[in-house]
Design a protein around this motif. Sequence first.
Motif, mmCIF file in Angstrom:
data_model
loop_
_atom_site.group_PDB
_atom_site.id
_atom_site.type_symbol
_atom_site.label_atom_id
_atom_site.label_comp_id
_atom_site.label_asym_id
_atom_site.label_seq_id
_atom_site.Cartn_x
_atom_site.Cartn_y
_atom_site.Cartn_z
ATOM 1 N N MET A 163 6.339 -2.515 4.877
ATOM 2 C CA MET A 163 6.750 -2.148 3.515
ATOM 3 C C MET A 163 5.540 -1.746 2.676
ATOM 4 O O MET A 163 5.559 -0.738 1.968
ATOM 5 N N ILE A 164 4.501 -2.537 2.762
ATOM 6 C CA ILE A 164 3.281 -2.283 1.989
ATOM 7 C C ILE A 164 2.613 -1.008 2.468
ATOM 8 O O ILE A 164 2.183 -0.173 1.662
ATOM 9 N N VAL A 214 4.325 2.139 1.137
ATOM 10 C CA VAL A 214 3.911 2.453 -0.238
ATOM 11 C C VAL A 214 2.520 3.069 -0.247
ATOM 12 O O VAL A 214 2.274 4.068 -0.935
ATOM 13 N N THR A 273 5.709 -1.698 -4.329
ATOM 14 C CA THR A 273 6.441 -2.268 -3.195
ATOM 15 C C THR A 273 7.657 -3.032 -3.687
ATOM 16 O O THR A 273 8.756 -2.912 -3.137
#
Length: 159
Positions: A28-29, A32, A50
């Motif tokens: 997820m990070i 971004v 995020t």
Amino acid sequence: MAIWTDRLDKITRKLALQGYRLTKQRAMILEVLLEKETVYLTAEEVYLLTKSKYPLIGIATVYRTLELLSELRILQKIAFIDKSTRFGFRNDESEHLEHHLVCNECGLIEKVKDDWLSELEIDLDRKFGFKVLDYSLDFIGTYAVCSENACKKSGLFVS
């Protein structure tokens, strides 16, 4: 998107070589960060971006992930005079960290492609038997146009 997949595959392999997995939170990070690949972000900015997509992410997870990715030489940390720290992707082709021009006035971070320290690295090895593993050179200052704008805003003019 295919470029992101290739980049994510490289990062996944690099994590695995060091004994880490690409967890859901790390993915997820990284998503971004890949969306903002040309910009250096603070940990708080990464967290907010995020969290807007994945509300359950915690700030501690973001901080730990950014630190891990920095330690594994996937990301590069740049410290500003005001003690803020920004993170951005390292250049895969470069053996060492990239050099930067960091403007305190406008916040622009410009990458310098030239490796100005390679001769010094060779000299340190030859004279001291010291093998340099990595280095970073960041010039912190103000662009002329930013100085002029700051002076114009304050009523002072640069000649």
